[in-house]
Enzyme design. Sequence first.
Site, PDB file in Angstrom:
ATOM      1  N   GLN A  35      86.223  17.024  31.961  1.00  0.00           N
ATOM      2  CA  GLN A  35      86.922  17.216  30.867  1.00  0.00           C
ATOM      3  C   GLN A  35      87.962  15.663  30.429  1.00  0.00           C
ATOM      4  OE1 GLN A  35      87.276  18.564  33.786  1.00  0.00           O
ATOM      5  NE2 GLN A  35      89.426  18.274  34.552  1.00  0.00           N
ATOM      6  N   TYR A  36      87.575  14.781  31.655  1.00  0.00           N
ATOM      7  CA  TYR A  36      88.227  13.433  31.573  1.00  0.00           C
ATOM      8  C   TYR A  36      87.275  12.578  30.652  1.00  0.00           C
ATOM      9  CZ  TYR A  36      91.323  15.222  35.136  1.00  0.00           C
ATOM     10  OH  TYR A  36      92.344  15.965  35.838  1.00  0.00           O
ATOM     11  N   ARG A  64      91.000  19.354  20.727  1.00  0.00           N
ATOM     12  CA  ARG A  64      92.045  19.043  22.037  1.00  0.00           C
ATOM     13  C   ARG A  64      92.461  17.640  21.773  1.00  0.00           C
ATOM     14  NH1 ARG A  64      90.210  16.771  27.963  1.00  0.00           N
ATOM     15  NH2 ARG A  64      92.272  16.911  28.802  1.00  0.00           N
ATOM     16  N   HIS A  65      93.671  17.430  22.281  1.00  0.00           N
ATOM     17  CA  HIS A  65      94.366  15.972  22.232  1.00  0.00           C
ATOM     18  C   HIS A  65      93.468  15.252  22.582  1.00  0.00           C
ATOM     19  CE1 HIS A  65      95.003  15.854  26.612  1.00  0.00           C
ATOM     20  NE2 HIS A  65      95.621  17.162  26.434  1.00  0.00           N
ATOM     21  N   ARG A  68      94.678  10.422  27.597  1.00  0.00           N
ATOM     22  CA  ARG A  68      95.879  10.151  27.838  1.00  0.00           C
ATOM     23  C   ARG A  68      95.750   9.613  29.362  1.00  0.00           C
ATOM     24  NH1 ARG A  68      96.007  13.855  31.886  1.00  0.00           N
ATOM     25  NH2 ARG A  68      95.476  15.745  31.876  1.00  0.00           N
ATOM     26  N   THR A  71      98.536  13.260  34.428  1.00  0.00           N
ATOM     27  CA  THR A  71      99.859  13.694  34.383  1.00  0.00           C
ATOM     28  C   THR A  71     100.820  12.924  35.432  1.00  0.00           C
ATOM     29  OG1 THR A  71      98.841  15.253  36.098  1.00  0.00           O
ATOM     30  CG2 THR A  71      98.719  15.920  33.882  1.00  0.00           C
ATOM     31  N   ARG A 148     102.013  14.992  23.405  1.00  0.00           N
ATOM     32  CA  ARG A 148     100.530  14.218  23.226  1.00  0.00           C
ATOM     33  C   ARG A 148      99.575  15.018  22.347  1.00  0.00           C
ATOM     34  NH1 ARG A 148     100.254  15.635  28.847  1.00  0.00           N
ATOM     35  NH2 ARG A 148      98.819  17.561  29.230  1.00  0.00           N
ATOM     36  N   LYS A 276      86.986  24.679  35.036  1.00  0.00           N
ATOM     37  CA  LYS A 276      86.997  25.021  33.776  1.00  0.00           C
ATOM     38  C   LYS A 276      86.568  26.541  33.522  1.00  0.00           C
ATOM     39  CE  LYS A 276      89.453  21.774  32.581  1.00  0.00           C
ATOM     40  NZ  LYS A 276      90.996  21.883  32.974  1.00  0.00           N
ATOM     41  N   HIS A 336      94.959  22.200  24.040  1.00  0.00           N
ATOM     42  CA  HIS A 336      94.703  21.694  25.355  1.00  0.00           C
ATOM     43  C   HIS A 336      93.379  22.154  25.565  1.00  0.00           C
ATOM     44  CE1 HIS A 336      98.729  20.325  25.871  1.00  0.00           C
ATOM     45  NE2 HIS A 336      99.118  21.357  25.370  1.00  0.00           N
ATOM     46  N   ASP A 337      92.579  21.417  26.646  1.00  0.00           N
ATOM     47  CA  ASP A 337      91.325  21.837  27.145  1.00  0.00           C
ATOM     48  C   ASP A 337      91.448  23.255  27.799  1.00  0.00           C
ATOM     49  OD1 ASP A 337      93.054  21.026  29.354  1.00  0.00           O
ATOM     50  OD2 ASP A 337      91.315  19.892  30.113  1.00  0.00           O
TER      51      ASP A 337
END
Length: 444
Positions: A35-36, A64-65, A68, A71, A148, A276, A336-337
């Site tokens: 997911q990155y 998805r955004h 980024r 976190t 975001r 996930k 979001h993911d």
Amino acid sequence: MSSYMSAAAPTANKSCDTIDDGYRCSPKTSHFWGQYSLWFSVPSDIDVDPPKHCDVSFASVLSRHGGRDPTMSKTLLYGATLGLIQDTSTAFPDEFAFLKDYKYNLGADLLTDAGRQEMVNSGAHFYRRYKNFLKGKTPFVRASGQARVVESANKWLEGYAQAAHDKTGAIDVSIPEGAGVNNTLSHEICTNFEDGPLSEIGHDAQGLWLAKFVPPIQARVNGKLGTNLSTTEIIYLMDLCPFTTLASPTAQISDFCHLFTEEEWQQYDYYESLGKWYGYGNGNPLGPTQGIGYVSELIARLTEKPAQAVGNINSTLDKNPATFPLHRKAYADFSHDNDMTSILAALGLYNNTKPLSNSTVESTNSTKGYSAAWTVPFAARIYVEKLSCEKAKDEFVRIIVNDRVQSLAFCGGDKYGRCTLSKFVESQSFTRTGGRWDQCFTSS
């Protein structure tokens, strides 16, 4: 073992990201960051263009955004890991040399410039695909309320407007995030999913695979550096590859990426896919249920009938035509993911995927097209389109996940990936019967 990734990349001032194809530098590495990963156009077995003699009559995107910074909790852990390496290592040979004087300066939680550009590109991508249909229409735009996500929606609108040579539109509805808030774009309220044993299933599956694939990497890295990084710290070192790539304004592949082989990146990608699948998808008993609110809204838009109040639907918003119109034909939602993973599961798109093994890497061929990178990378997009076709009485539905057309076998999908609208709605019985929402609040 695979060789270490080559630095194949465009010149320093040319971005690795593109509107049509997404992220294209070092794809044997960069398309395996779970997911990155930065968004890339996923190969499709079915032609992504609508069939001849069919016109688009409805188009929506769930996005998805964009990319980024880590976190806040992770950025502190990454900084500490690098500090540990610099304090305890006895050598910095070869590809590890840059670590000796590396200054950690990643922020937290917000989009990077490369992530903003991803969303500008995404808006342009949607407009380019549907421009004939979109003439005279303005997409209705909703965003989950985190900063975001809101910024991603605005950047998408910028890219859309640039491609359309029009003025930039505005977000129509921003739905707050927080405990106890009904929000179909952000899971918060299913107590037994958020807290308790079900919330650990994804971590547990990852832990089993981590114990298998990380120790050989750990031995090699510790041997080179002369230090004693834990298996978790090795994962952090791998995480730093996508995050420091995203910190480059043109998303140039980071030096951290060269510390690992292509085979190791495939193992890492699978680690993220397990998180996930078992955390939010089909592998979690209440994963798909988190997506039924959004799917109910999608059915409402496709049929132009009020949304059935299931799951985490916000009835106050959805009963108001100003905040949930049914006749706009073009829609864009930003989320979001984890939420998108649950929505894909609620739709049933991966119901033919067998439970993922936690002891060996399974390719996207084996998983029927499922991986975290193929489904929920940064700037991921799920397109749902309705088609009106010559000599056909019914309208058709197609679903396209990151440019990969879904077969929709569960509703009789044809060679173009089309189901009739009525068959598609009929197939969504999991959502229409409320999923397993009744299990959200029962004590075990």
